[in-house]
Design a protein around this motif. Structure first.
Motif, short mmCIF file in Angstrom:
data_model
loop_
_atom_site.label_atom_id
_atom_site.label_comp_id
_atom_site.label_asym_id
_atom_site.label_seq_id
_atom_site.Cartn_x
_atom_site.Cartn_y
_atom_site.Cartn_z
N UNK A 117 10.77 13.48 -3.38
CA UNK A 117 11.49 13.22 -4.61
C UNK A 117 12.53 14.26 -4.94
N UNK A 118 12.45 15.45 -4.30
CA UNK A 118 13.44 16.50 -4.51
C UNK A 118 14.65 16.35 -3.60
N UNK A 119 14.51 15.54 -2.56
CA UNK A 119 15.58 15.40 -1.56
C UNK A 119 16.71 14.55 -2.12
N UNK A 120 17.92 15.08 -2.04
CA UNK A 120 19.10 14.35 -2.50
C UNK A 120 19.86 13.72 -1.34
N UNK A 121 19.76 14.32 -0.18
CA UNK A 121 20.44 13.78 1.00
C UNK A 121 19.78 14.33 2.25
N UNK A 122 19.83 13.53 3.31
CA UNK A 122 19.31 13.96 4.60
C UNK A 122 20.25 13.46 5.69
N UNK A 123 20.57 14.35 6.63
CA UNK A 123 21.45 14.00 7.74
C UNK A 123 20.72 14.28 9.05
N UNK A 124 20.65 13.26 9.89
CA UNK A 124 20.01 13.39 11.20
C UNK A 124 21.07 13.32 12.28
N UNK A 125 21.11 14.34 13.13
CA UNK A 125 21.91 14.30 14.34
C UNK A 125 20.96 14.24 15.52
N UNK A 126 20.81 13.07 16.10
CA UNK A 126 19.75 12.84 17.09
C UNK A 126 20.33 12.33 18.40
N UNK A 127 19.95 12.94 19.49
CA UNK A 127 20.36 12.41 20.79
C UNK A 127 19.70 11.06 21.02
N UNK A 128 20.40 10.19 21.70
CA UNK A 128 19.90 8.83 21.92
C UNK A 128 20.42 7.83 20.93
N UNK A 144 16.99 3.76 12.67
CA UNK A 144 16.55 4.99 12.04
C UNK A 144 16.81 4.95 10.54
N UNK A 145 17.92 4.39 10.13
CA UNK A 145 18.22 4.28 8.70
C UNK A 145 17.18 3.42 7.98
N UNK A 146 16.80 2.32 8.59
CA UNK A 146 15.78 1.45 7.99
C UNK A 146 14.45 2.18 7.87
N UNK A 147 14.12 2.95 8.88
CA UNK A 147 12.89 3.73 8.84
C UNK A 147 12.94 4.78 7.72
N UNK A 148 14.06 5.46 7.57
CA UNK A 148 14.21 6.46 6.52
C UNK A 148 14.13 5.83 5.14
N UNK A 149 14.63 4.62 5.01
CA UNK A 149 14.58 3.94 3.70
C UNK A 149 13.15 3.66 3.27
N UNK A 150 12.24 3.52 4.24
CA UNK A 150 10.84 3.30 3.92
C UNK A 150 10.13 4.59 3.53
N UNK A 151 10.73 5.73 3.83
CA UNK A 151 10.10 7.02 3.57
C UNK A 151 10.61 7.66 2.28
N UNK A 152 11.92 7.58 2.06
CA UNK A 152 12.53 8.31 0.95
C UNK A 152 12.87 7.37 -0.21
N UNK A 153 12.98 7.94 -1.41
CA UNK A 153 13.41 7.15 -2.57
C UNK A 153 14.80 6.56 -2.35
N UNK A 154 15.12 5.52 -3.08
CA UNK A 154 16.37 4.78 -2.86
C UNK A 154 17.61 5.60 -3.21
N UNK A 155 17.47 6.65 -4.04
CA UNK A 155 18.65 7.41 -4.43
C UNK A 155 19.07 8.43 -3.37
N UNK A 156 18.23 8.65 -2.36
CA UNK A 156 18.55 9.66 -1.34
C UNK A 156 19.65 9.13 -0.42
N UNK A 157 20.67 9.94 -0.22
CA UNK A 157 21.76 9.58 0.69
C UNK A 157 21.32 9.85 2.13
N UNK A 158 21.49 8.85 2.99
CA UNK A 158 21.01 8.93 4.36
C UNK A 158 22.18 8.88 5.34
#
Length: 228
Positions: free
Chosen positions: A100-111, A121-135
């Motif tokens: 709930x404290x996370x405002x944004x997360x950026x993943x730089x992933x090989x593959x 990966x975005x769909x997976x992150x949406x299931x983990x973080x609140x909707x207001x978090x920028x992905x």
């Protein structure tokens, strides 16, 4: 906000005092060998960034977590997600923060080579973080380029890690890449370079030894013919 399949991994959030609000951002660098997640407080940085020193010594890093491979081409999608979730959760735990404290997360992933890889990966992150978090999800080469250009995607980067890839952006936003298929498809990285270096040194030693031997034989032959 769902706990995804690893509900127990987020159990630490029940012990954190949510009244102590600290907005944070997460950065993840995922490769075929290791994955790193860094948690930082949300900062209002001045613009342009190039006029300011943002070295590791001045950035207020709250926590850092390290795990194994997160390239789905190497270990499979499920194992890659587990690794990513592990480092993200561990980084938040060490910083005393929750999702709930996370405002944004950026993943730089090989593959992450195709839009479908990015969307999974975005769909997976949406299931983990609140909707207001920028992905944000990119290939790790894009993150490497941005780190050297103060966030501006313009230029070219060459990575030689477990595998190798070259990635570039023109000033008007067009992008081009070469390699990135992994060692199995011939995109060898530092391990192959080390092997070739040893091979070249061995070949050079072999050639020098035989040249010296031929020179000694030639000298002995010349001395013999001169004396006859």
């Amino acid at each position: 906000m769902s706990n995804y399949k690893n509900g127990e991994i987020w159990g630490f959030e029940r012990e954190i005092d949510t009244r102590r609000k600290c907005e944070v951002i997460l950065g993840v660098d995922g490769g075929a060998t290791s994955t790193v997640c860094v948690c930082m407080p949300l900062l209002l940085l001045p613009s342009p960034l190039s006029n300011h020193d943002l070295s590791d010594e001045t950035l207020p890093v709250l926590s850092r977590a390290i795990s194994g491979c997160s390239n789905h081409n190497s270990v499979g999608e499920a194992a890659a997600r587990d690794t990513l979730e592990q480092v993200i959760a561990e980084s938040l735990l060490k910083s005393g923060s929750t999702r709930g404290d996370v405002q944004a997360i950026c993943l730089g992933v090989s593959g992450v080579n195709q839009p479908k890889d990015q969307e999974r990966i975005l769909n997976w992150l949406r299931h983990i973080f609140p909707s207001f978090v920028k992905l944000y999800v990119y290939n790790d080469a894009v993150a490497a380029l941005a780190s050297g250009t103060m966030g501006k995607l313009h230029g070219c980067v060459l990575i030689s890690g477990t595998g190798s890839i070259s990635y570039g952006f023109t000033e008007d936003g067009q992008e081009v890449r070469a390699g990135g298929g992994g060692p199995v498809l011939g995109d060898w990285g530092r391990n192959k370079i080390r092997f070739l270096s040893l091979q070249w040194v061995g070949d050079a030693h072999f050639i020098c030894f035989h040249l010296q031997w031929l020179w000694n034989c030639s000298s002995s032959f010349n001395c013999y013919t001169k004396g006859t």
